[in-house]
Design a protein around this motif. Structure first.
Motif, PDB file in Angstrom:
ATOM      1  N   ALA A  10      18.423  -7.539   8.662  1.00  0.00           N
ATOM      2  CA  ALA A  10      18.971  -7.660   7.759  1.00  0.00           C
ATOM      3  C   ALA A  10      18.405  -7.534   6.163  1.00  0.00           C
ATOM      4  O   ALA A  10      18.850  -7.633   4.527  1.00  0.00           O
ATOM      5  N   LEU A  11      17.143  -8.386   5.778  1.00  0.00           N
ATOM      6  CA  LEU A  11      16.326  -8.115   4.975  1.00  0.00           C
ATOM      7  C   LEU A  11      15.610  -7.319   4.003  1.00  0.00           C
ATOM      8  O   LEU A  11      15.580  -6.845   2.462  1.00  0.00           O
ATOM      9  N   LEU A  12      15.534  -6.289   5.050  1.00  0.00           N
ATOM     10  CA  LEU A  12      14.889  -4.463   4.464  1.00  0.00           C
ATOM     11  C   LEU A  12      15.709  -4.032   3.357  1.00  0.00           C
ATOM     12  O   LEU A  12      15.456  -3.916   2.292  1.00  0.00           O
ATOM     13  N   SER A  13      17.517  -4.450   3.462  1.00  0.00           N
ATOM     14  CA  SER A  13      18.278  -3.973   2.315  1.00  0.00           C
ATOM     15  C   SER A  13      18.268  -4.279   1.640  1.00  0.00           C
ATOM     16  O   SER A  13      18.387  -3.731   0.157  1.00  0.00           O
ATOM     17  N   VAL A  14      18.134  -5.618   0.976  1.00  0.00           N
ATOM     18  CA  VAL A  14      18.090  -6.439  -0.533  1.00  0.00           C
ATOM     19  C   VAL A  14      16.525  -6.863  -0.879  1.00  0.00           C
ATOM     20  O   VAL A  14      16.532  -6.169  -2.263  1.00  0.00           O
ATOM     21  N   ALA A  15      15.322  -7.335  -0.166  1.00  0.00           N
ATOM     22  CA  ALA A  15      13.913  -7.001  -0.321  1.00  0.00           C
ATOM     23  C   ALA A  15      12.904  -5.446  -0.409  1.00  0.00           C
ATOM     24  O   ALA A  15      11.842  -5.502  -0.525  1.00  0.00           O
ATOM     25  N   GLY A  16      13.698  -4.692   0.585  1.00  0.00           N
ATOM     26  CA  GLY A  16      12.645  -3.351   0.396  1.00  0.00           C
ATOM     27  C   GLY A  16      11.345  -3.279   1.180  1.00  0.00           C
ATOM     28  O   GLY A  16      11.089  -4.344   2.245  1.00  0.00           O
ATOM     29  N   PHE A  17      10.459  -3.101   1.758  1.00  0.00           N
ATOM     30  CA  PHE A  17      10.156  -2.809   3.015  1.00  0.00           C
ATOM     31  C   PHE A  17       8.716  -3.753   2.086  1.00  0.00           C
ATOM     32  O   PHE A  17       9.210  -4.765   2.531  1.00  0.00           O
ATOM     33  N   ALA A  18       8.476  -4.297   0.742  1.00  0.00           N
ATOM     34  CA  ALA A  18       7.794  -4.647   0.529  1.00  0.00           C
ATOM     35  C   ALA A  18       7.798  -6.412   1.278  1.00  0.00           C
ATOM     36  O   ALA A  18       6.633  -7.248   1.229  1.00  0.00           O
ATOM     37  N   GLY A  19       9.547  -6.806   0.536  1.00  0.00           N
ATOM     38  CA  GLY A  19       9.865  -8.195   0.880  1.00  0.00           C
ATOM     39  C   GLY A  19       9.762  -8.777   2.425  1.00  0.00           C
ATOM     40  O   GLY A  19       9.627  -9.533   2.666  1.00  0.00           O
ATOM     41  N   LEU A  20      10.166  -7.331   3.458  1.00  0.00           N
ATOM     42  CA  LEU A  20       9.842  -7.490   4.510  1.00  0.00           C
ATOM     43  C   LEU A  20       8.696  -8.183   5.072  1.00  0.00           C
ATOM     44  O   LEU A  20       8.315  -9.251   5.758  1.00  0.00           O
ATOM     45  N   ALA A  54       0.852  -1.527   0.239  1.00  0.00           N
ATOM     46  CA  ALA A  54       0.112   0.269   0.253  1.00  0.00           C
ATOM     47  C   ALA A  54       0.867   1.150  -0.034  1.00  0.00           C
ATOM     48  O   ALA A  54       1.963   1.579   0.895  1.00  0.00           O
ATOM     49  N   ARG A  55       0.174   2.861  -0.698  1.00  0.00           N
ATOM     50  CA  ARG A  55       1.198   3.641  -0.288  1.00  0.00           C
ATOM     51  C   ARG A  55       0.288   4.505   0.217  1.00  0.00           C
ATOM     52  O   ARG A  55       0.632   5.819   0.409  1.00  0.00           O
ATOM     53  N   ALA A  56      -0.994   4.632   0.187  1.00  0.00           N
ATOM     54  CA  ALA A  56      -1.997   5.303   0.478  1.00  0.00           C
ATOM     55  C   ALA A  56      -1.954   4.673   2.024  1.00  0.00           C
ATOM     56  O   ALA A  56      -2.055   4.506   2.477  1.00  0.00           O
ATOM     57  N   PRO A  57      -1.967   6.199   1.837  1.00  0.00           N
ATOM     58  CA  PRO A  57      -2.264   6.626   3.659  1.00  0.00           C
ATOM     59  C   PRO A  57      -3.369   5.699   4.308  1.00  0.00           C
ATOM     60  O   PRO A  57      -3.700   4.705   5.129  1.00  0.00           O
ATOM     61  N   TRP A  58      -4.898   5.450   3.460  1.00  0.00           N
ATOM     62  CA  TRP A  58      -6.370   5.660   4.001  1.00  0.00           C
ATOM     63  C   TRP A  58      -5.972   3.119   3.954  1.00  0.00           C
ATOM     64  O   TRP A  58      -6.196   2.743   5.153  1.00  0.00           O
ATOM     65  N   ALA A  59      -4.816   3.251   2.631  1.00  0.00           N
ATOM     66  CA  ALA A  59      -4.823   1.804   3.298  1.00  0.00           C
ATOM     67  C   ALA A  59      -3.818   1.390   3.826  1.00  0.00           C
ATOM     68  O   ALA A  59      -3.639   0.792   4.946  1.00  0.00           O
ATOM     69  N   ILE A  60      -3.405   1.655   4.586  1.00  0.00           N
ATOM     70  CA  ILE A  60      -1.644   1.804   5.279  1.00  0.00           C
ATOM     71  C   ILE A  60      -2.653   1.984   7.168  1.00  0.00           C
ATOM     72  O   ILE A  60      -2.677   1.058   7.877  1.00  0.00           O
TER      73      ILE A  60
END
Length: 408
Positions: free
Chosen positions: A371-381, A310-316
């Motif tokens: 550690a995963l964040l730097s590789v996969a970003g927030f979506a992967g995390l 999600a990118r929209a505030p309402w979805a988050i």
């Protein structure tokens, strides 16, 4: 394979254990003066914790720490707590509950006071270890007291009611954190949190101990945990990986995506937790624990998948509400399930088992996902965190056919 391994453990209540539900006439009272005093102490301690929660990742980033280091700093709190919980459970079954309760609350106050002096990674890690030690002691003793105070037939409901103290802290603390920092600065917020934890320590002092001292049990590693409770503990671990991911990385995600407030997200989680947890506990008292846990963890899975994309505030923010409903449905039921499986003399050990899994899920997950964040970003995390919750839902579902047999 995992289900088979866990099924190999005998998780039936042992001789002398209280069953999940016991038929009664008039329902016994839950919110007694002793319960209320402990509830107030817990609220003060957890409000002090959640007041600083959204500020610490940003504080660490402001000191120049990278994403993996932030995950370590946040996660070491839970690992320190995990190390102390088995010892705390051993002590509260032997020497009583109140001393450990007071010591845990006092360590919250000490750590909160020390944060402003920690201006680099090493001192900050040390303060987090002290803070985590307090978390290792306080809830273990508190929940053992609750289990002593309430009737077995309403244990799930009682866990939901007692957990509202922490959930109300979660509702209020992050929402106040931003305005409080703007007005008082980070140091001022730490002083405020110290005052709250000190009040919790004073209330813990007034709490009546509910356990009799017994002969000193042997201090052996294998004797510090309750094997009967390992199945719900495993589910707890899987449920807490997503929770830890949100606590550590949601403040960084909303900053990256330009969403206004991490505090509002946590407040919405807390509002949903407050709305659902007592009802979930009551349902589990009637229907069995797995029947409630399985759908609750499925809802947690869905919420994290929304956060991942999600990118929209309402979805988050909607995902925050969804997560609160799922986590609030699972957490008190898993706690009651753990208590169901042991005799009264092992309740401290059972709560240590539960909270060890809790902290391992949070701390281990935060460090690994950092550690995963730097590789996969927030979506992967957050997708990885969702998979942990989904595995937990499947394991709970595997126990649903036997749930009614457990309700006697």
């Amino acid at each position: 394979m995992l289900v088979a391994a866990l099924d190999a453990l005998d998780t039936r209540p042992p001789q002398g254990a209280t069953p999940a539900v016991k038929p009664t006439g008039q329902p016994e009272r839950l919110f007694t003066p002793a319960f209320a005093l402990l509830w107030a102490a817990s609220f003060c301690v957890f409000l002090s914790f959640y007041l600083l929660l959204p500020l610490l990742p940003v504080y660490a980033a402001g000191l120049g720490m990278g994403e993996s280091s932030i995950g370590l700093v946040i996660g070491v709190f839970a690992l320190a707590s995990m190390v102390w919980k088995p010892w705390a459970g051993w002590v509260v079954d032997w020497r009583g509950r109140r001393g450990i309760l007071m010591a845990g609350a006092a360590l919250f106050a000490l750590a909160n006071l020390c944060y402003p002096a920690a201006r680099s990674a090493a001192p900050l890690l040390l303060v987090r270890v002290v803070h985590g030690t307090g978390m290792g002691l306080f809830p273990t003793a508190a929940v053992a007291i609750v289990t002593d105070l309430v009737p077995a037939a309403r244990r799930g409901e009682a866990m939901g009611l007692f957990g509202m103290a922490a959930n109300l802290g979660l509702a209020v603390g992050p929402a106040l954190a931003g305005p409080a920092e703007a007005w008082l600065g980070f140091t001022g917020v730490c002083v405020l949190a110290t005052g709250l934890a000190t009040a919790g320590t004073a209330l813990a002092f007034l709490t009546r101990d509910t356990a009799r001292r017994t002969a000193r049990p042997p201090l052996r590693l294998r004797g510090l945990l309750a094997p009967q409770a390992l199945y719900p503990a495993a589910l707890t671990l899987l449920a807490l990986v997503p929770y830890g991911a949100l606590m550590a990385f949601l403040p960084l995600l909303v900053r990256e995506r330009g969403i206004a407030s991490a505090g509002l997200f946590f407040t919405l989680i807390a509002a949903a937790l407050l709305a659902i947890r007592t009802t979930a506990g009551q349902l589990s008292d009637r229907l069995g624990r797995p029947i409630v846990v399985a759908p609750a963890l499925a809802v947690v899975t869905a919420s994290l998948l929304v956060v991942a994309v999600a990118r929209a505030p309402w979805a988050i923010y909607g995902a925050g509400l969804l997560f609160g409903l799922g986590f609030g449905g699972a957490q008190p039921v898993l706690m009651a399930w753990t208590a169901d499986l042991v005799p009264p003399g092992d309740r401290g050990k059972a709560m240590a088992t539960y909270y060890t899994a809790w902290e391992l899920g949070i701390g281990g997950g935060q460090i690994a996902l950092g550690a995963l964040l730097s590789v996969a970003g927030f979506a992967g995390l957050f997708a990885a965190a969702a998979m942990m919750a989904l595995i937990g839902a499947a394991l709970a579902l595997a126990r649903v056919p036997t749930a009614r047999a457990r309700v006697t």
